[in-house]
Design a protein around this motif. Structure first.
Motif, PDB file in Angstrom:
ATOM      1  N   PRO A   1       0.814  -1.224   0.000  1.00  0.00           N
ATOM      2  CA  PRO A   1       0.000   0.000   0.000  1.00  0.00           C
ATOM      3  C   PRO A   1       0.850   1.278   0.000  1.00  0.00           C
ATOM      4  O   PRO A   1       0.427   2.305  -0.538  1.00  0.00           O
ATOM      5  CB  PRO A   1      -0.817  -0.100   1.295  1.00  0.00           C
ATOM      6  N   ILE A   2       2.029   1.219   0.554  1.00  0.00           N
ATOM      7  CA  ILE A   2       2.946   2.362   0.529  1.00  0.00           C
ATOM      8  C   ILE A   2       3.465   2.559  -0.892  1.00  0.00           C
ATOM      9  O   ILE A   2       3.461   3.670  -1.420  1.00  0.00           O
ATOM     10  CB  ILE A   2       4.118   2.147   1.513  1.00  0.00           C
ATOM     11  N   HIS A   3       3.878   1.469  -1.515  1.00  0.00           N
ATOM     12  CA  HIS A   3       4.380   1.513  -2.894  1.00  0.00           C
ATOM     13  C   HIS A   3       3.352   2.130  -3.844  1.00  0.00           C
ATOM     14  O   HIS A   3       3.705   2.890  -4.739  1.00  0.00           O
ATOM     15  CB  HIS A   3       4.762   0.099  -3.351  1.00  0.00           C
ATOM     16  N   HIS A   4       2.076   1.827  -3.635  1.00  0.00           N
ATOM     17  CA  HIS A   4       1.027   2.330  -4.522  1.00  0.00           C
ATOM     18  C   HIS A   4       0.466   3.681  -4.078  1.00  0.00           C
ATOM     19  O   HIS A   4      -0.482   4.182  -4.676  1.00  0.00           O
ATOM     20  CB  HIS A   4      -0.094   1.300  -4.658  1.00  0.00           C
ATOM     21  N   GLY A   5       1.039   4.272  -3.025  1.00  0.00           N
ATOM     22  CA  GLY A   5       0.656   5.621  -2.619  1.00  0.00           C
ATOM     23  C   GLY A   5      -0.611   5.718  -1.789  1.00  0.00           C
ATOM     24  O   GLY A   5      -1.151   6.808  -1.623  1.00  0.00           O
ATOM     25  N   PHE A   6      -1.089   4.605  -1.254  1.00  0.00           N
ATOM     26  CA  PHE A   6      -2.282   4.653  -0.421  1.00  0.00           C
ATOM     27  C   PHE A   6      -1.974   5.191   0.969  1.00  0.00           C
ATOM     28  O   PHE A   6      -2.813   5.843   1.585  1.00  0.00           O
ATOM     29  CB  PHE A   6      -2.921   3.265  -0.276  1.00  0.00           C
TER      30      PHE A   6
END
Length: 158
Positions: free
Chosen positions: A97-102
């Motif tokens: 979720p961090i990688h995808h900007g959430f």
């Protein structure tokens, strides 16, 4: 919020599933009297996961009055064949979720097993078994902080 996440962003899910040994699966199938139609146990596991995703999609579509696919059509599975791969995969899943900007930290993503590992919550996740691979909760957090997510993306998304 769920609609925005699922439909305005890439929709995918990462699951790490421990498959029981061949002997345990055969015993289960004998009890269920359900050996027909599967030449191999991999087919059985894939079918059970397919059933799970289909049931979830039907329930979600009914709840939100929508039709059609919910997930990206490609289903991939990868064998975890080393301790290092196991540890990296858990950290990759929790950092996704961090990688995808959430979010900016795994604590902020409510749809994650991260919370089962770091909080003292009742769960069906076999967290004690997984934490043995990390040593303890503090080492679990440290590895998640220090993992090179970009390197993991190459490893798990190729």
């Amino acid at each position: 919020m769920i609609n925005r996440i699922l439909f305005n962003r890439t929709s995918h899910i990462h699951l790490m599933v421990r498959v029981k040994s061949e002997e345990e699966l055969v015993e289960f199938l004998k009890r269920e009297k359900n050996l027909q139609g599967f030449e191999n146990l991999g087919g059985l596991v894939s079918q059970r996961l397919s059933n799970l995703f289909n049931a979830y999609t039907k329930a979600f579509n009914k709840m939100y009055n929508r039709k059609g696919s919910l997930f990206i059509p490609n289903f991939n599975r990868k064998l975890i064949d080393s301790d290092e791969y196991f540890v990296r995969l858990i950290a990759y899943i929790h950092n996704n979720p961090i990688h995808h900007g959430f979010t900016s930290h795994p604590n902020q993503w409510p749809f994650s097993s991260w919370h089962a590992y770091v909080l003292n919550k009742l769960t069906r996740i076999k967290k004690e078994e997984a934490l043995l691979w990390f040593g303890d909760v503090e080492n679990f957090k440290t590895i998640h902080r220090e993992i090179n997510v970009e390197k993991c993306i190459q490893l798990f998304e190729s």
